[in-house]
Write a protein that holds these residues in place. Structure first.
Motif, mmCIF file in Angstrom:
data_model
loop_
_atom_site.group_PDB
_atom_site.id
_atom_site.type_symbol
_atom_site.label_atom_id
_atom_site.label_comp_id
_atom_site.label_asym_id
_atom_site.label_seq_id
_atom_site.Cartn_x
_atom_site.Cartn_y
_atom_site.Cartn_z
ATOM 1 N N UNK A 14 0.818 -1.203 0.000
ATOM 2 C CA UNK A 14 0.000 0.000 0.000
ATOM 3 C C UNK A 14 0.857 1.261 0.000
ATOM 4 N N UNK A 15 1.939 1.240 0.771
ATOM 5 C CA UNK A 15 2.770 2.443 0.888
ATOM 6 C C UNK A 15 4.223 2.051 1.090
ATOM 7 N N UNK A 16 5.100 2.606 0.290
ATOM 8 C CA UNK A 16 6.531 2.461 0.509
ATOM 9 C C UNK A 16 7.165 3.807 0.176
ATOM 10 N N UNK A 17 7.703 4.459 1.186
ATOM 11 C CA UNK A 17 8.234 5.801 0.996
ATOM 12 C C UNK A 17 9.638 5.925 1.565
ATOM 13 N N UNK A 18 10.458 6.649 0.843
ATOM 14 C CA UNK A 18 11.776 7.033 1.340
ATOM 15 C C UNK A 18 11.673 8.462 1.847
ATOM 16 N N UNK A 19 12.052 8.671 3.106
ATOM 17 C CA UNK A 19 12.020 10.019 3.665
ATOM 18 C C UNK A 19 13.418 10.430 4.063
ATOM 19 N N UNK A 20 13.682 11.728 3.958
ATOM 20 C CA UNK A 20 14.977 12.261 4.372
ATOM 21 C C UNK A 20 14.872 12.764 5.799
ATOM 22 N N UNK A 30 9.755 16.536 -3.240
ATOM 23 C CA UNK A 30 8.310 16.707 -3.136
ATOM 24 C C UNK A 30 7.655 15.736 -4.109
ATOM 25 N N UNK A 31 6.968 14.742 -3.562
ATOM 26 C CA UNK A 31 6.309 13.756 -4.420
ATOM 27 C C UNK A 31 4.873 13.544 -3.970
ATOM 28 N N UNK A 32 4.035 13.232 -4.929
ATOM 29 C CA UNK A 32 2.633 12.916 -4.651
ATOM 30 C C UNK A 32 2.245 11.672 -5.434
ATOM 31 N N UNK A 33 1.449 10.808 -4.782
ATOM 32 C CA UNK A 33 0.922 9.682 -5.516
ATOM 33 C C UNK A 33 -0.318 9.140 -4.808
ATOM 34 N N UNK A 34 -1.123 8.447 -5.580
ATOM 35 C CA UNK A 34 -2.368 7.881 -5.046
ATOM 36 C C UNK A 34 -2.393 6.392 -5.353
ATOM 37 N N UNK A 45 -9.503 0.246 -0.913
ATOM 38 C CA UNK A 45 -8.559 0.985 -0.072
ATOM 39 C C UNK A 45 -7.897 2.047 -0.940
ATOM 40 N N UNK A 46 -8.000 3.300 -0.500
ATOM 41 C CA UNK A 46 -7.377 4.412 -1.226
ATOM 42 C C UNK A 46 -6.436 5.144 -0.291
ATOM 43 N N UNK A 47 -5.227 5.371 -0.747
ATOM 44 C CA UNK A 47 -4.198 6.003 0.091
ATOM 45 C C UNK A 47 -3.498 7.086 -0.742
ATOM 46 N N UNK A 48 -3.712 8.346 -0.363
ATOM 47 C CA UNK A 48 -3.068 9.466 -1.046
ATOM 48 C C UNK A 48 -1.851 9.890 -0.235
ATOM 49 N N UNK A 49 -0.685 9.843 -0.839
ATOM 50 C CA UNK A 49 0.582 10.046 -0.118
ATOM 51 C C UNK A 49 1.333 11.248 -0.688
ATOM 52 N N UNK A 58 -0.320 11.136 4.701
ATOM 53 C CA UNK A 58 -1.142 10.128 4.044
ATOM 54 C C UNK A 58 -2.594 10.379 4.421
ATOM 55 N N UNK A 59 -3.440 10.503 3.409
ATOM 56 C CA UNK A 59 -4.878 10.650 3.611
ATOM 57 C C UNK A 59 -5.523 9.351 3.149
#
Length: 335
Positions: A14-20, A30-34, A45-49, A58-59
């Motif tokens: 559902x979600x895999x993110x690299x954060x600094x 700055x990234x956006x994805x749904x 299931x909807x996940x806006x990141x 994440x919404x």
């Protein structure tokens, strides 16, 4: 720093993110994805990141036809702002033996060290927002010694997972408006990143402000209630043979019945009836040992109109009949 979330029993991530973190701060990031998962067994299931240089938002909107569990893995320490707008859930955070529950309209702040956590959702509609802040960024915003979060900061330094307050607090209209504003903004690019980061800091400020205000309100209330419970004990000590009812006692000391019963149990360690019974039994024992009054007289003097009722209460309290106090040598020293 990587964060990964997947549905238990499903291969889809559902979600895999690299954060600094602060040491890798990149204001250009700055990234956006749904991500949407449609499954005939579990629903939609909807996940806006959205990821910025310092934060992950994440919404989440779930329309579940059966209960699910999400598995969340984080590689390093994070602070998480949780906003449950709709729906109930339970969190089993890595490193904690107990679960923490959320209901509609509640928020909290949590700390997660490197760990795996489980989120359980029933079959229902779920709407929540999550904001993740790397530990270094959080302490850049709020130094560990800040009074707003001193105990929470100590937990973070000890790498102990947990929440800033044991009980969730209600999402205020100001918080709800900010969250809605973040979801619907039409800004793009650098302006959107600046806008969202400013809103996140404002949300964190509102959460801490509410927590601090709640603590300041509760402290004098607890002190005032403590005084009132002491007054209640003094009244019961003086009138234990003919005690006031709970309604009368509440009026006499100026507390409502619910707070009287709850605070009395917390402060004294027993119920009001239990306290009266203990007082009566202790006095009855003293008179029995003195030996100059009959059991019927003692029954009357400690507030029982029927000696048989007194005998039953005495046996339940001490485990023996009143007459045994006078007939078994040395028994009074054992109870």
């Amino acid at each position: 720093m990587e964060i990964m979330i997947k549905v238990e029993g499903k291969a889809t991530i559902l979600r895999r993110e690299e954060m600094a973190g602060s040491e890798e701060h990149n204001p250009e990031l700055f990234t956006e994805r749904r991500v949407a998962i449609q499954d005939e067994q579990i629903g939609l299931i909807t996940d806006t990141q959205i990821t910025t240089g310092d934060f992950l938002m994440a919404h989440c909107d779930f329309q579940l036809t059966q209960p699910i569990q999400l598995i969340k893995e984080v590689e390093t320490d994070i602070i998480q702002l949780d906003f449950a707008l709709q729906g109930d859930s339970q969190v089993h955070m890595g490193g904690r033996p107990t679960q923490h529950s959320f209901s509609s309209g509640q928020h909290n702040i949590s700390y997660m060290p490197k760990s795996k956590s489980t989120y359980a959702y029933p079959a229902s509609e779920q709407d929540y927002s999550v904001i993740i802040i790397p530990r270094e960024v959080y302490f850049h915003l709020l130094p560990p010694g800040c009074e707003l979060h001193r105990q929470f900061a100590a937990r973070v330094r000890q790498h102990k997972a947990g929440f800033i307050t044991p009980k969730n607090l209600p999402i205020t209209p100001a918080m709800a408006w900010l969250l809605q504003d973040m979801r619907t903004t039409q800004r793009t690019g650098c302006l959107k990143r600046l806008f969202l980061e400013s809103r996140i800091i404002e949300l964190l400020m509102l959460q801490l402000e509410q927590i601090q205000g709640n603590q300041l309100i509760n402290q004098p209330l607890k002190k005032a209630n403590s005084v009132k419970i002491t007054e209640a004990r003094e009244l019961l000590d003086a009138r234990y043979t003919d005690p006031p009812t709970i309604v009368e006692l509440a009026k006499l000391i100026g507390l409502n019945e619910f707070n009287l019963k709850r605070n009395f149990k917390e402060q004294v360690g027993t119920t009001i009836l239990g306290y009266i019974t203990k007082k009566r039994m202790e006095e009855a024992k003293r008179w029995l040992l003195e030996g100059d009054k009959s059991i019927s007289e003692i029954s009357y003097w400690v507030g029982y109109k029927n000696p048989a009722h007194f005998t039953v209460a005495f046996k339940q309290f001490y485990g023996l009949l009143p007459s045994a106090m006078r007939t078994i040598p040395g028994l009074s020293q054992q109870i």
